[in-house]
Design a protein around this motif. Structure first.
Motif, PDB file in Angstrom:
ATOM      1  N   GLU A 200      54.878   4.140  50.217  1.00  0.00           N
ATOM      2  CA  GLU A 200      53.975   5.022  50.957  1.00  0.00           C
ATOM      3  C   GLU A 200      54.735   6.490  50.578  1.00  0.00           C
ATOM      4  N   VAL A 201      56.249   6.550  49.563  1.00  0.00           N
ATOM      5  CA  VAL A 201      56.989   7.580  48.957  1.00  0.00           C
ATOM      6  C   VAL A 201      55.625   8.276  48.086  1.00  0.00           C
ATOM      7  N   VAL A 202      55.179   7.333  46.933  1.00  0.00           N
ATOM      8  CA  VAL A 202      54.698   7.091  45.685  1.00  0.00           C
ATOM      9  C   VAL A 202      52.934   7.989  46.204  1.00  0.00           C
ATOM     10  N   ARG A 203      52.520   7.001  47.564  1.00  0.00           N
ATOM     11  CA  ARG A 203      51.142   7.861  48.054  1.00  0.00           C
ATOM     12  C   ARG A 203      51.043   8.858  48.577  1.00  0.00           C
ATOM     13  N   LEU A 204      52.416   9.239  49.060  1.00  0.00           N
ATOM     14  CA  LEU A 204      52.182  10.478  49.929  1.00  0.00           C
ATOM     15  C   LEU A 204      52.867  12.042  48.298  1.00  0.00           C
ATOM     16  N   HIS A 205      52.509  10.987  47.152  1.00  0.00           N
ATOM     17  CA  HIS A 205      53.572  13.003  46.227  1.00  0.00           C
ATOM     18  C   HIS A 205      51.926  12.895  45.462  1.00  0.00           C
ATOM     19  N   VAL A 206      51.569  11.298  45.333  1.00  0.00           N
ATOM     20  CA  VAL A 206      50.674  11.036  43.844  1.00  0.00           C
ATOM     21  C   VAL A 206      49.545   9.988  44.328  1.00  0.00           C
ATOM     22  N   PRO A 207      47.826  11.113  44.082  1.00  0.00           N
ATOM     23  CA  PRO A 207      47.079  10.176  44.595  1.00  0.00           C
ATOM     24  C   PRO A 207      46.863   8.918  43.620  1.00  0.00           C
ATOM     25  N   VAL A 208      46.997   7.753  43.826  1.00  0.00           N
ATOM     26  CA  VAL A 208      46.854   6.934  43.164  1.00  0.00           C
ATOM     27  C   VAL A 208      46.520   5.377  43.860  1.00  0.00           C
ATOM     28  N   SER A 209      45.908   4.725  43.410  1.00  0.00           N
ATOM     29  CA  SER A 209      45.128   3.066  43.621  1.00  0.00           C
ATOM     30  C   SER A 209      45.799   2.301  41.964  1.00  0.00           C
ATOM     31  N   PHE A 210      46.814   0.995  42.928  1.00  0.00           N
ATOM     32  CA  PHE A 210      46.961   0.192  42.484  1.00  0.00           C
ATOM     33  C   PHE A 210      46.403  -0.868  43.080  1.00  0.00           C
ATOM     34  N   THR A 211      46.316  -1.752  42.595  1.00  0.00           N
ATOM     35  CA  THR A 211      46.499  -2.657  42.548  1.00  0.00           C
ATOM     36  C   THR A 211      47.914  -3.905  42.990  1.00  0.00           C
ATOM     37  N   GLN A 212      47.750  -4.622  43.695  1.00  0.00           N
ATOM     38  CA  GLN A 212      49.370  -4.996  44.511  1.00  0.00           C
ATOM     39  C   GLN A 212      49.828  -5.569  43.120  1.00  0.00           C
ATOM     40  N   PRO A 213      49.719  -6.121  41.955  1.00  0.00           N
ATOM     41  CA  PRO A 213      50.670  -6.915  41.169  1.00  0.00           C
ATOM     42  C   PRO A 213      51.090  -5.993  40.398  1.00  0.00           C
ATOM     43  N   THR A 214      50.445  -3.952  40.797  1.00  0.00           N
ATOM     44  CA  THR A 214      50.728  -2.974  39.435  1.00  0.00           C
ATOM     45  C   THR A 214      52.063  -2.781  40.728  1.00  0.00           C
ATOM     46  N   TRP A 215      51.332  -2.177  41.760  1.00  0.00           N
ATOM     47  CA  TRP A 215      52.718  -2.512  42.777  1.00  0.00           C
ATOM     48  C   TRP A 215      53.955  -2.692  42.910  1.00  0.00           C
ATOM     49  N   HIS A 216      54.021  -4.009  42.335  1.00  0.00           N
ATOM     50  CA  HIS A 216      55.197  -4.545  42.687  1.00  0.00           C
ATOM     51  C   HIS A 216      55.705  -4.460  41.158  1.00  0.00           C
ATOM     52  N   ALA A 217      54.745  -3.984  40.014  1.00  0.00           N
ATOM     53  CA  ALA A 217      55.589  -4.391  38.577  1.00  0.00           C
ATOM     54  C   ALA A 217      56.001  -2.514  38.739  1.00  0.00           C
ATOM     55  N   LEU A 218      55.901  -1.794  39.634  1.00  0.00           N
ATOM     56  CA  LEU A 218      56.507  -0.786  39.879  1.00  0.00           C
ATOM     57  C   LEU A 218      58.058   0.051  40.182  1.00  0.00           C
ATOM     58  N   TYR A 219      57.518  -1.134  41.579  1.00  0.00           N
ATOM     59  CA  TYR A 219      58.654  -1.531  42.375  1.00  0.00           C
ATOM     60  C   TYR A 219      59.853  -2.126  41.546  1.00  0.00           C
ATOM     61  N   ARG A 220      59.596  -3.030  40.410  1.00  0.00           N
ATOM     62  CA  ARG A 220      61.002  -4.156  40.456  1.00  0.00           C
ATOM     63  C   ARG A 220      60.987  -3.076  38.730  1.00  0.00           C
ATOM     64  N   ILE A 221      60.242  -1.850  38.276  1.00  0.00           N
ATOM     65  CA  ILE A 221      60.814  -1.386  37.170  1.00  0.00           C
ATOM     66  C   ILE A 221      61.606   0.064  37.535  1.00  0.00           C
ATOM     67  N   SER A 222      61.690   0.429  38.340  1.00  0.00           N
ATOM     68  CA  SER A 222      62.044   1.474  39.364  1.00  0.00           C
ATOM     69  C   SER A 222      62.991   1.161  40.482  1.00  0.00           C
ATOM     70  N   GLY A 223      63.110  -0.345  40.021  1.00  0.00           N
ATOM     71  CA  GLY A 223      64.521  -0.780  41.041  1.00  0.00           C
ATOM     72  C   GLY A 223      64.782   0.112  42.692  1.00  0.00           C
ATOM     73  N   GLY A 224      63.337   0.660  43.185  1.00  0.00           N
ATOM     74  CA  GLY A 224      63.560   0.969  44.220  1.00  0.00           C
ATOM     75  C   GLY A 224      63.872   2.402  44.488  1.00  0.00           C
ATOM     76  N   ASN A 225      64.512   3.162  43.231  1.00  0.00           N
ATOM     77  CA  ASN A 225      64.309   4.577  43.000  1.00  0.00           C
ATOM     78  C   ASN A 225      63.123   5.094  43.224  1.00  0.00           C
ATOM     79  N   PRO A 226      62.797   6.392  44.513  1.00  0.00           N
ATOM     80  CA  PRO A 226      61.508   7.232  44.362  1.00  0.00           C
ATOM     81  C   PRO A 226      61.653   7.470  43.189  1.00  0.00           C
ATOM     82  N   PHE A 227      62.686   8.894  43.213  1.00  0.00           N
ATOM     83  CA  PHE A 227      62.288   9.847  42.193  1.00  0.00           C
ATOM     84  C   PHE A 227      61.310   8.989  39.565  1.00  0.00           C
ATOM     85  N   PHE A 228      62.237   7.481  40.133  1.00  0.00           N
ATOM     86  CA  PHE A 228      62.277   6.648  38.499  1.00  0.00           C
ATOM     87  C   PHE A 228      60.873   6.197  39.262  1.00  0.00           C
ATOM     88  N   ALA A 229      60.619   6.147  40.156  1.00  0.00           N
ATOM     89  CA  ALA A 229      59.186   5.090  40.180  1.00  0.00           C
ATOM     90  C   ALA A 229      57.945   6.724  40.067  1.00  0.00           C
TER      91      ALA A 229
END
Length: 231
Positions: A200-229
């Motif tokens: 929700e934070v990412v969608r609020l700031h950036v107009p992106v459309s990712f597949t679910q695997p990409t969202w999960h990869a983003l979460y894993r790489i960022s560790g749930g840190n909103p700034f890093f994401a």
């Protein structure tokens, strides 16, 4: 300001403001860089203002940490000259000099500055609960930090609260633990966002459309840190 998730933190903000209605209190927001401390701090500032509290704000930065009394000047910027004129002369002269509201020969007397700031805050708290809100307190210039510690250690029954955001490991700089040994100190360490919250934070700031695997990869790489994401 509306937060995404952070129900536990919002409850902590409410507890801090409830405590402030009865006397001195402090709220410390801790966490790693980018975890959202400033976002929660801003929401806490808004919550205090919504209760008609007086909020004195300072947003410290590393590049300005060597400028003496800069943080104190930001905090007391809303204080009128009439309020300063009601101080005893040594406090008035020292504080006006530190705030660059009058010229003086030599540096201001540090004790006079500290006692003047305490007097101003006490007077403010008789009119409304007063929140001293400092974002990124680890970068607060040393003279301003000295004044804050002086004030903190002399609070008794005044409705004065300190709202602090700080990096992990730097919360001891203002000695809040010594001044608030009981329940008046609310300490919150911000954790990673949940998966849905981060999306929700990412969608609020950036107009992106990712597949679910990409969202999960983003979460894993960022560790749930909103700034890093977002980066």
């Amino acid at each position: 300001m509306e937060l995404i998730g952070r129900q536990w933190e919002q409850a902590g903000v409410d507890r801090f403001l409830d405590l402030l209605a009865e006397g001195p209190a402090a709220l410390v927001l801790e966490g790693e860089p980018g975890i959202g401390k400033t976002t929660v701090w801003r929401a806490a500032v808004d919550a205090a203002r919504s209760r008609s509290h007086r909020v004195l704000v300072c947003r410290a930065s590393e590049s300005e940490g060597a400028l003496s009394f800069l943080g104190l000047g930001d905090l007391l910027d809303p204080v009128t000259d009439d309020a300063l004129d009601r101080l005893p002369e040594p406090q008035r002269l020292a504080l006006r000099s530190a705030l660059l509201r009058s010229a003086a020969e030599g540096p201001p007397d540090r004790v006079g500055v500290a006692r003047g700031a305490l007097s101003v805050l006490r007077a403010s708290s008789t009119e409304a609960p007063t929140v001293v809100a400092i974002d990124d307190a680890q970068w607060l210039d040393a003279p301003s930090a000295d004044v804050c510690r002086f004030v903190i250690h002399r609070l008794a029954e005044e409705r004065i609260g300190f709202l602090i955001s700080v990096r992990d490991g730097d919360a001891s700089s203002l000695e809040l633990e010594q001044a608030f040994p009981g329940g008046e100190l609310v300490r919150l360490r911000l954790a990673a966002l949940e998966f849905d919250e981060l999306e929700e934070v990412v969608r609020l700031h950036v107009p992106v459309s990712f597949t679910q695997p990409t969202w999960h990869a983003l979460y894993r790489i960022s560790g749930g840190n909103p700034f890093f994401a977002l980066q």
